[in-house]
Design a protein around this motif. Structure first.
Motif, PDB file in Angstrom:
ATOM      1  N   ASP A 308       0.750  -1.354  -0.294  1.00  0.00           N
ATOM      2  CA  ASP A 308      -0.102   0.201  -0.023  1.00  0.00           C
ATOM      3  C   ASP A 308       1.059   1.264  -0.178  1.00  0.00           C
ATOM      4  OD1 ASP A 308      -2.293  -1.726  -0.035  1.00  0.00           O
ATOM      5  OD2 ASP A 308      -2.542  -1.684   2.120  1.00  0.00           O
ATOM      6  N   ARG A 309       1.868   1.314   0.794  1.00  0.00           N
ATOM      7  CA  ARG A 309       2.826   2.416   0.908  1.00  0.00           C
ATOM      8  C   ARG A 309       3.650   2.605  -0.327  1.00  0.00           C
ATOM      9  NH1 ARG A 309       2.779   7.204   1.909  1.00  0.00           N
ATOM     10  NH2 ARG A 309       4.747   8.220   3.325  1.00  0.00           N
ATOM     11  N   VAL A 310       4.034   1.456  -1.113  1.00  0.00           N
ATOM     12  CA  VAL A 310       4.660   1.771  -2.299  1.00  0.00           C
ATOM     13  C   VAL A 310       3.643   2.381  -3.332  1.00  0.00           C
ATOM     14  CG1 VAL A 310       5.508   0.497  -4.394  1.00  0.00           C
ATOM     15  CG2 VAL A 310       6.377  -0.048  -2.078  1.00  0.00           C
ATOM     16  N   GLY A 311       2.526   1.823  -3.335  1.00  0.00           N
ATOM     17  CA  GLY A 311       1.727   2.525  -4.391  1.00  0.00           C
ATOM     18  C   GLY A 311       1.375   3.857  -4.221  1.00  0.00           C
ATOM     19  N   GLU A 312       1.210   4.279  -2.924  1.00  0.00           N
ATOM     20  CA  GLU A 312       1.126   5.970  -2.606  1.00  0.00           C
ATOM     21  C   GLU A 312       2.353   6.718  -3.074  1.00  0.00           C
ATOM     22  OE1 GLU A 312       0.398   5.779   1.492  1.00  0.00           O
ATOM     23  OE2 GLU A 312      -1.386   4.842   1.574  1.00  0.00           O
ATOM     24  N   LEU A 313       3.563   6.294  -2.847  1.00  0.00           N
ATOM     25  CA  LEU A 313       4.822   6.826  -3.029  1.00  0.00           C
ATOM     26  C   LEU A 313       5.231   6.860  -4.389  1.00  0.00           C
ATOM     27  CD1 LEU A 313       6.882   5.835   0.217  1.00  0.00           C
ATOM     28  CD2 LEU A 313       5.753   8.029  -0.344  1.00  0.00           C
ATOM     29  N   VAL A 314       4.863   5.825  -5.295  1.00  0.00           N
ATOM     30  CA  VAL A 314       5.543   5.722  -6.737  1.00  0.00           C
ATOM     31  C   VAL A 314       4.582   6.287  -7.495  1.00  0.00           C
ATOM     32  CG1 VAL A 314       6.472   4.096  -8.132  1.00  0.00           C
ATOM     33  CG2 VAL A 314       6.969   3.564  -5.910  1.00  0.00           C
ATOM     34  N   ASN A 315       5.590   7.234  -8.248  1.00  0.00           N
ATOM     35  CA  ASN A 315       4.555   7.893  -9.428  1.00  0.00           C
ATOM     36  C   ASN A 315       5.178   7.615 -10.589  1.00  0.00           C
ATOM     37  OD1 ASN A 315       3.135   9.414 -11.042  1.00  0.00           O
ATOM     38  ND2 ASN A 315       3.714  11.589 -10.164  1.00  0.00           N
ATOM     39  N   THR A 316       4.783   6.887 -11.613  1.00  0.00           N
ATOM     40  CA  THR A 316       5.290   6.466 -13.003  1.00  0.00           C
ATOM     41  C   THR A 316       5.060   7.591 -13.888  1.00  0.00           C
ATOM     42  OG1 THR A 316       3.094   5.394 -13.446  1.00  0.00           O
ATOM     43  CG2 THR A 316       4.834   4.003 -12.627  1.00  0.00           C
ATOM     44  N   ALA A 317       4.267   8.769 -13.600  1.00  0.00           N
ATOM     45  CA  ALA A 317       4.303   9.799 -14.425  1.00  0.00           C
ATOM     46  C   ALA A 317       5.402  10.834 -14.327  1.00  0.00           C
ATOM     47  CB  ALA A 317       2.918  10.456 -14.379  1.00  0.00           C
ATOM     48  N   VAL A 318       6.234  10.658 -13.615  1.00  0.00           N
ATOM     49  CA  VAL A 318       7.320  11.890 -13.381  1.00  0.00           C
ATOM     50  C   VAL A 318       8.266  11.485 -14.273  1.00  0.00           C
ATOM     51  CG1 VAL A 318       6.744  11.875 -10.904  1.00  0.00           C
ATOM     52  CG2 VAL A 318       8.436  10.318 -11.679  1.00  0.00           C
ATOM     53  N   PRO A 319       9.232  12.446 -14.661  1.00  0.00           N
ATOM     54  CA  PRO A 319      10.160  12.513 -15.718  1.00  0.00           C
ATOM     55  C   PRO A 319      11.420  11.279 -15.335  1.00  0.00           C
ATOM     56  CG  PRO A 319       9.956  14.787 -15.077  1.00  0.00           C
ATOM     57  CD  PRO A 319       9.105  13.774 -14.344  1.00  0.00           C
ATOM     58  N   ASP A 327      13.348   5.472  -4.734  1.00  0.00           N
ATOM     59  CA  ASP A 327      13.111   6.348  -3.429  1.00  0.00           C
ATOM     60  C   ASP A 327      11.792   6.066  -2.786  1.00  0.00           C
ATOM     61  OD1 ASP A 327      15.417   7.814  -3.890  1.00  0.00           O
ATOM     62  OD2 ASP A 327      14.371   9.457  -4.802  1.00  0.00           O
ATOM     63  N   GLY A 328      10.844   5.808  -3.472  1.00  0.00           N
ATOM     64  CA  GLY A 328       9.483   5.371  -2.841  1.00  0.00           C
ATOM     65  C   GLY A 328       9.625   3.785  -2.307  1.00  0.00           C
ATOM     66  N   VAL A 329      10.463   2.931  -2.820  1.00  0.00           N
ATOM     67  CA  VAL A 329      10.442   1.640  -2.181  1.00  0.00           C
ATOM     68  C   VAL A 329      11.392   1.718  -1.071  1.00  0.00           C
ATOM     69  CG1 VAL A 329      11.500  -0.735  -2.647  1.00  0.00           C
ATOM     70  CG2 VAL A 329      10.260   0.417  -4.532  1.00  0.00           C
ATOM     71  N   LEU A 330      12.501   2.419  -1.091  1.00  0.00           N
ATOM     72  CA  LEU A 330      13.172   2.365   0.038  1.00  0.00           C
ATOM     73  C   LEU A 330      12.665   3.192   1.179  1.00  0.00           C
ATOM     74  CD1 LEU A 330      16.618   3.386  -1.617  1.00  0.00           C
ATOM     75  CD2 LEU A 330      16.025   1.191  -0.412  1.00  0.00           C
ATOM     76  N   THR A 331      11.710   4.362   1.059  1.00  0.00           N
ATOM     77  CA  THR A 331      11.075   5.008   1.808  1.00  0.00           C
ATOM     78  C   THR A 331       9.811   4.106   2.458  1.00  0.00           C
ATOM     79  OG1 THR A 331      11.411   7.151   0.886  1.00  0.00           O
ATOM     80  CG2 THR A 331       9.515   7.016   2.597  1.00  0.00           C
ATOM     81  N   ALA A 332       9.280   3.369   1.718  1.00  0.00           N
ATOM     82  CA  ALA A 332       8.217   2.239   2.187  1.00  0.00           C
ATOM     83  C   ALA A 332       9.168   1.374   3.108  1.00  0.00           C
ATOM     84  CB  ALA A 332       7.453   1.789   0.968  1.00  0.00           C
ATOM     85  N   CYS A 333       9.951   0.827   2.582  1.00  0.00           N
ATOM     86  CA  CYS A 333      10.813  -0.212   3.654  1.00  0.00           C
ATOM     87  C   CYS A 333      11.184   0.106   4.829  1.00  0.00           C
ATOM     88  CB  CYS A 333      11.839  -0.629   2.688  1.00  0.00           C
ATOM     89  SG  CYS A 333      12.762  -1.879   3.344  1.00  0.00           S
ATOM     90  N   ASP A 334      11.662   1.600   4.865  1.00  0.00           N
ATOM     91  CA  ASP A 334      11.947   2.068   6.028  1.00  0.00           C
ATOM     92  C   ASP A 334      10.843   2.349   7.296  1.00  0.00           C
ATOM     93  OD1 ASP A 334      14.708   2.086   5.140  1.00  0.00           O
ATOM     94  OD2 ASP A 334      14.516   4.370   4.798  1.00  0.00           O
ATOM     95  N   GLU A 335       9.679   2.642   6.543  1.00  0.00           N
ATOM     96  CA  GLU A 335       8.535   3.114   7.432  1.00  0.00           C
ATOM     97  C   GLU A 335       8.002   1.555   8.116  1.00  0.00           C
ATOM     98  OE1 GLU A 335       5.786   5.267   5.125  1.00  0.00           O
ATOM     99  OE2 GLU A 335       7.371   7.116   5.009  1.00  0.00           O
TER     100      GLU A 335
END
Length: 368
Positions: A308-319, A327-335
Motif C-alpha cells: 500500500d505504501r509503495v503504491g502511494e509513493l511511486v509515481n510513474t508519470a514523473v520524468p 526512493d519510494g521503495v526505500l522509504t516504504a521499506c524504512d517505514e
C-alpha cells in the motif's frame, strides 16, 4: 609462461590474500575518453570520432543490472568493461528500456563467481563485428567505425593471494588476445588487474608515466612487464590527478589503484583523459552499518502495508521514473520494516530480493 624481469628487477615477494575488488569504495573505475582525427562520426560536425569508454568492477550484476546501465547512461559511456559480473556460462543479452539500452556480452563460469563482460550502448551495437571469450577473466570485442577498427580487451586479474601459475596464465591469455590486433587497429586493454604499479617509474620508462599511487607489488610488476613486452603503457600514470581521482579501490580507510587502462604507446596521444569517477553504485566494506529489515516482508501484514505504501509513493508519470521508484521503495521499506544494526554493508542494493521484487511487481501491475 610469460617472461618476467625484462628490466632485470628481482622478483618481489608474494603478498598475502587481498580483499576482493567487489569492495570498491570509489565506484567507477578508470574512465578514458578517446578522440581520433580524420574519422567520420554520425551526428558530429567536426569529423572526429569520440568514444567514451569505462571499466568497472561491479561486484555483481545479479539484481542490479538496471542500476549499472542507468549510471553508465548518466555518465554518457559508450562501451564499458565489467568485472565480477557473477553470471553463469556465457551469452549476450539486451538490458534496459528501448531507446536507453545496452547490450551485454559476458563470459563466466559454471560456479557463477567472477566473470567478465562488456556493455555496448544500443546505438553502437551495429558497429560490433567480433566477440571473443577467452576465459572467465579475459574477453575481447572489436568495433568497426567507418574505416577505423577498435579492439577492446577486458581483463580481470587474479588476486594477490592466488598462485603465481594462475597469474602467469592470465597474462598469457591477455597476450594471445592482444597479438590478434591488426596493424591499423586502435587497441586498448581495460580492467581490474589486482596489482599496484606504484608511484615511481623505477626502470619502466615509456610504460609508467610517473603519476601512480603507493608502492609496487609483484602483481603490479607482472602488469608492467606485460606492458613492456607488448609495447603498451599504463595510461592512468600519464595523467596528473589528485589522489582521490586515482584511487579505484578502498577498504579499511586505505585506498589504492588496481584498475588500469593500457594502450599502445603510439596511440597514447589519442587518449583525451583517464580518470576515476566516484559514483552512487559502490560496494563498500563498513562495520556497524544500518540494515533494512526486509525479512519482515515475509509477514502478511507487513507485506500488505508495504504494498500500500509503495503504491502511494511511486509515481510513474514523473520524468525520472527510476529515481522516484527507488526512493519510494526505500522509504516504504524504512517505514514498514525499520532498520537494525548489521555487521557490514552488503552494498547499496542488497535490500533487493525476491520478496521485495514480488511485492513491487504486484504494485506495478496494479493488482490487489
Amino acid at each position: 609462461m610469460m617472461a618476467r624481469n625484462l628490466h632485470g628487477h628481482q622478483p618481489a615477494q608474494r603478498l598475502g590474500w587481498a580483499a576482493p575488488a567487489l569492495l570498491k569504495e570509489n565506484g567507477a573505475n578508470p574512465h578514458p575518453e578517446m578522440c581520433k582525427h580524420g574519422l567520420l562520426d554520425e551526428g558530429r560536425l567536426d569529423g572526429r570520432l569520440r568514444v567514451r569508454l569505462a571499466s568497472w568492477n561491479v561486484g555483481s550484476l545479479r539484481g542490479r543490472a538496471t542500476e549499472v546501465f542507468e549510471e553508465l547512461r548518466a555518465r554518457r559511456v559508450d562501451v564499458c568493461c565489467l568485472q565480477e559480473v557473477r553470471w553463469r556460462g556465457h551469452g549476450a543479452r539486451m538490458l534496459g528500456v528501448k531507446g536507453r539500452r545496452f547490450k551485454l556480452w559476458w563470459s563466466g563460469n559454471d560456479e557463477g563467481v567472477g566473470g567478465v563482460g562488456v556493455l555496448v550502448k544500443e546505438e553502437l551495437c551495429e558497429k560490433l563485428i567480433e566477440v571473443r571469450r577467452k576465459s572467465d577473466r579475459v574477453m575481447t570485442i572489436v568495433l568497426a567505425f567507418e574505416e577505423e577498427v577498435m579492439r577492446v580487451v577486458c581483463g580481470y586479474g587474479p588476486q594477490s593471494g592466488r598462485a603465481m601459475e594462475e597469474k602467469e596464465t592470465f597474462y598469457d591469455k591477455m597476450a594471445s588476445e592482444w597479438d590478434l590486433q591488426g596493424i591499423n587497429e586502435l587497441g586498448l586493454v581495460m580492467g581490474d588487474f589486482n596489482g599496484h604499479v606504484g608511484k615511481l617509474i623505477d626502470g619502466y620508462e615509456g610504460v609508467h608515466g610517473g603519476n601512480g599511487v603507493g608502492e609496487r607489488n609483484v602483481e603490479g610488476r607482472l602488469l608492467l612487464e606485460f606492458c613492456d613486452a607488448k609495447n603498451l603503457c599504463v595510461a592512468n600514470t600519464w595523467f596528473r590527478k589528485t589522489e582521490t581521482r586515482k584511487l579505484t579501490y578502498s577498504a579499511g580507510g586505505h585506498g589504492t589503484e588496481i584498475d588500469f587502462v593500457l594502450v599502445d604507446r603510439g596511440s597514447r596521444k589519442y587518449l583525451k583523459d583517464v580518470k576515476v569517477i566516484p559514483g552512487e553504485l559502490q560496494h563498500r566494506l563498513k562495520g556497524g552499518t544500518e540494515r533494512r529489515r526486509v525479512w519482515k516482508l515475509k509477514e502478511d501484514e507487513a507485506r500488505a502495508s508495504f504494498k500500500d505504501r509503495v503504491g502511494e509513493l511511486v509515481n510513474t508519470a514523473v520524468p525520472d521514473v527510476w529515481t522516484n521508484f527507488k526512493d519510494g521503495v526505500l522509504t516504504a521499506c524504512d517505514e514498514v520494516c525499520g532498520k537494525s544494526r548489521g555487521r557490514r554493508d552488503r552494498g547499496d542494493t542488497w535490500w533487493w530480493n525476491e520478496e521485495v521484487k514480488e511485492v513491487v511487481q504486484t504494485v506495478v501491475r496494479g493488482e490487489d
